[in-house]
Scaffold this motif. Structure first.
Motif, short mmCIF file in Angstrom:
data_model
loop_
_atom_site.label_atom_id
_atom_site.label_comp_id
_atom_site.label_asym_id
_atom_site.label_seq_id
_atom_site.Cartn_x
_atom_site.Cartn_y
_atom_site.Cartn_z
N ILE A 112 -9.64 30.32 67.52
CA ILE A 112 -9.59 29.00 68.15
C ILE A 112 -10.94 28.61 68.74
N VAL A 113 -11.59 29.57 69.38
CA VAL A 113 -12.89 29.27 69.99
C VAL A 113 -13.93 30.29 69.53
N GLY A 114 -15.20 29.93 69.66
CA GLY A 114 -16.28 30.81 69.22
C GLY A 114 -16.66 31.78 70.32
N ILE A 115 -16.00 32.94 70.35
CA ILE A 115 -16.30 33.92 71.40
C ILE A 115 -17.58 34.67 71.02
N VAL A 116 -18.54 34.59 71.92
CA VAL A 116 -19.89 35.07 71.63
C VAL A 116 -20.03 36.55 71.94
N GLN A 117 -20.70 37.25 71.06
CA GLN A 117 -21.02 38.67 71.29
C GLN A 117 -22.44 38.77 71.85
N PRO A 118 -22.82 39.74 72.63
CA PRO A 118 -21.96 40.78 73.19
C PRO A 118 -21.12 40.30 74.37
N ASN A 119 -20.03 41.02 74.62
CA ASN A 119 -19.17 40.70 75.76
C ASN A 119 -19.91 40.98 77.07
N ASP B 11 2.33 31.46 55.00
CA ASP B 11 1.31 30.88 54.11
C ASP B 11 0.57 29.76 54.83
N LEU B 12 1.33 28.97 55.55
CA LEU B 12 0.73 27.85 56.28
C LEU B 12 -0.29 28.37 57.28
N TYR B 13 0.07 29.47 57.96
CA TYR B 13 -0.82 30.07 58.95
C TYR B 13 -2.11 30.54 58.28
N GLU B 14 -1.97 31.06 57.04
CA GLU B 14 -3.14 31.53 56.31
C GLU B 14 -4.14 30.39 56.07
N VAL B 15 -3.62 29.26 55.61
CA VAL B 15 -4.52 28.15 55.28
C VAL B 15 -4.90 27.31 56.49
N PRO B 17 -5.03 27.98 60.34
CA PRO B 17 -4.81 28.90 61.46
C PRO B 17 -4.39 28.21 62.76
N ARG B 18 -4.61 26.89 62.83
CA ARG B 18 -4.25 26.17 64.05
C ARG B 18 -2.77 25.86 64.07
N TRP B 19 -2.10 26.01 62.94
CA TRP B 19 -0.68 25.65 62.86
C TRP B 19 0.17 26.88 62.61
N ASP B 210 0.49 33.73 74.53
CA ASP B 210 0.33 34.98 73.80
C ASP B 210 -0.36 34.75 72.46
N TYR B 211 -0.08 33.59 71.86
CA TYR B 211 -0.67 33.26 70.56
C TYR B 211 -1.27 31.86 70.64
N PRO B 212 -2.55 31.76 71.03
CA PRO B 212 -3.15 30.43 71.19
C PRO B 212 -3.03 29.58 69.94
N SER B 213 -2.98 30.21 68.78
CA SER B 213 -2.87 29.43 67.54
C SER B 213 -1.52 28.74 67.42
N ALA B 214 -0.57 29.10 68.28
CA ALA B 214 0.77 28.52 68.18
C ALA B 214 0.96 27.35 69.14
N MET B 215 -0.13 26.85 69.71
CA MET B 215 0.04 25.81 70.72
C MET B 215 0.59 24.49 70.15
#
Lengths: 276, 251
Positions: A112-119, B11-15, B17-19, B210-215
């Protein structure tokens, strides 16, 4: 058939993923430079990483990091308080340019977001519980009510691994009040934060009795599209420098945080080979 | 069929990831949704029943010749109608919760007799009940004075007049407004999140934390479920309204 369905549905909804596949546009970097200001999402309720001092200003270790990052880019800084449950959306939607908000670096979050390395930091999971109960092991939590905060990734872990019944409140204040009200036997949270609560003197009848688990590095984050572009690389370098030259250790000291071996180890590992 | 749904969302999650409709392909998350749905349903049904009862009794007491009873009802309405339900929930659970009897299974925990679900039902019922009192009052005031006098002339007591004459007529007039308030009530159950009642929104917030992609999928599901729940309520209320119509009355 399945593939066709999945694809068509995906095409309707995949605007976000298309954006990530594009070439570097460096939009965020350009935006920050052209307006001369970087908007950083930070915590406002997480002492001593990000909190409000008596006059209401946002201060803390991560605030110092945000300011240092803006200084390095030669721009001003604007701080925006974010919550655990909305910080990624703030970044995704461009409301903030950078997020330094005590975020554990988790695989699902990297999508979802671009988490930058290093932590830049790390913390483990622990509980604050009354001395009177004398908890000694995680198993003591089984089938007992345990207070927590919505948005913490380890709520799920203590539920699944130890069978604790997590009652997750919207904020830390409610969760801690519920612990004081004896509505739960413990409050599950970051060990570093519990440590600073315990040393505040307001929790004398409480202790942190368990051994911390799931030590999880924290990451600062840029928008996903910027991760491998100028902005992401810049923040990567900055994080590296802070680890390498001991700046983070100094901030840790400044804010009275118990020294972590994580930062010491990193400093040792990144040591300049010419320094004897 | 179920396997097909599972695979489709994987499959949807694969293509995209936001859904990540995780609750359609992860049994644990699905259980959370089902659990949340049941709690929401229980909350809704209990609150609808209690708030309507409060409304009926309150509207009757409001017309009582006893001044003290009348002012008690008035005070109750002012208190519950004019304060936010969110604050009421917090107040009931944290402040009043201190004074209710508790039992202690292990010497430390003080488990209150009234759980957070219990407080949510009490608090939300009283909240919606305050509105219901006023709704029923409007209905009662719509019943012509002559009808009431006619009942008195037949020897009905005040309570009998209320039960057999005034309320049945008033109820029909009140139904559209009551309908509105109950729809609101069902939606307000989401605020029980504040005191960690594991209702639908609580579970979905948990899932997307727990799963940000599931928002986005979670929010979509919340909308769909509430549209469905409220839809059923509105449908049955309308049916009831129709069934109770008296030919020639009020037309």
């Amino acid at each position: 058939m399945k593939k066709v369905l999945a694809l068509s549905a995906a095409m309707l909804m995949a605007s976000a993923s298309i954006a990530t596949a594009a070439q570097c546009t460096n939009d965020t970097w350009k935006k920050v430079m052209s307006r001369g200001k970087m908007v950083v999402g930070v915590k406002a309720d997480y002492k001593p990483w990000g909190f409000r001092d008596e006059s209401g200003n946002l201060v803390g270790m991560e605030i110092d990091m945000a300011k240092a990052a803006a200084d390095a880019m030669g721009v001003e800084v604007e701080l925006v308080p974010v919550q655990s449950s909305n910080r990624m959306q703030f970044l995704e939607q461009g409301k903030i340019d950078l997020m330094i908000a005590t975020m554990s670096d988790r695989p699902d979050r990297r999508k979802i977001v671009g988490i930058v390395q290093p932590n830049y930091y790390t913390s483990g999971t622990n509980v604050m519980s009354p001395k009177a109960l004398g908890l000694t092991k995680w198993e003591d939590l089984r089938d007992k009510p345990v207070c927590g905060k919505q948005g913490a990734f380890y709520n799920k872990i203590v539920t699944e691994r130890y069978g604790a019944k997590v009652i997750a409140f919207t904020g830390n204040a409610e969760a801690k009040q519920a612990l004081r009200d004896k509505k739960c036997i413990a409050w599950v949270y970051d060990d570093s934060s519990i440590g600073s609560d315990l040393s505040s003197g307001n929790w004398d009848d409480f202790e942190m009795p368990l051994s911390s688990e799931d030590d999880n590095p924290w990451g600062l984050a840029v928008p996903l599209a910027e991760k491998d572009c100028v902005f992401g690389n810049f923040m990567s370098g900055l994080s590296y420098n802070w680890l390498q030259n001991g700046q983070l250790i100094e901030w840790e000291k400044k804010w009275g945080i118990k020294a972590t071996s994580f930062l010491a180890d990193k400093k040792e590992r990144f040591k300049d080979w010419l320094d004897k | 069929m179920i396997e097909f749904i599972r695979q489709f969302f994987l499959d949807l999650y694969e293509v995209a990831p936001r859904w990540n409709f995780i609750f359609f392909h992860d049994p644990t998350q699905w259980e959370r949704v089902v659990e949340g749905f049941w709690v929401t349903l229980q909350l809704s049904v209990a609150c609808v029943i209690f708030s309507v009862l409060i409304g009926i009794v309150g509207a009757w007491a409001q017309g009582s010749p006893n001044r003290i009873l009348r002012s008690v009802v008035q005070g109750y309405i002012q208190f519950f109608r004019n304060t936010p339900p969110f604050v009421q929930l917090l107040f009931f659970y944290f402040a009043l919760g201190q004074f209710t009897p508790t039992y202690s299974p292990d010497g430390w925990l003080e488990v209150p007799i009234i759980s957070n679900v219990g407080w949510a039902i009490i608090s939300l019922s009283f909240f919606a009940g305050a509105f219901n009192v006023e709704i029923f009052r409007s209905g009662i005031e719509a019943v012509p004075g002559s009808t009431r006098e006619a009942a008195e002339a037949l020897g009905f007591s005040r309570l009998q007049t209320y039960i057999y004459i005034v309320f049945p007529l008033a109820f029909r007039v009140s139904l559209p407004a009551l309908n509105n308030n109950l729809v609101n009530l069902v939606k307000t159950t989401t605020q029980a999140l504040a005191i960690a009642v594991p209702e639908l929104l609580y579970q979905f917030v948990g899932i997307w934390n727990d799963y940000p992609s599931a928002m986005y999928p979670s929010l979509t599901m919340v909308f769909v479920i509430y549209i469905g729940l409220v839809g059923i309520l509105v449908f049955s209320m309308h049916r009831w309204e129709k069934a109770m119509r008296i030919p020639g009355y009020g037309q």
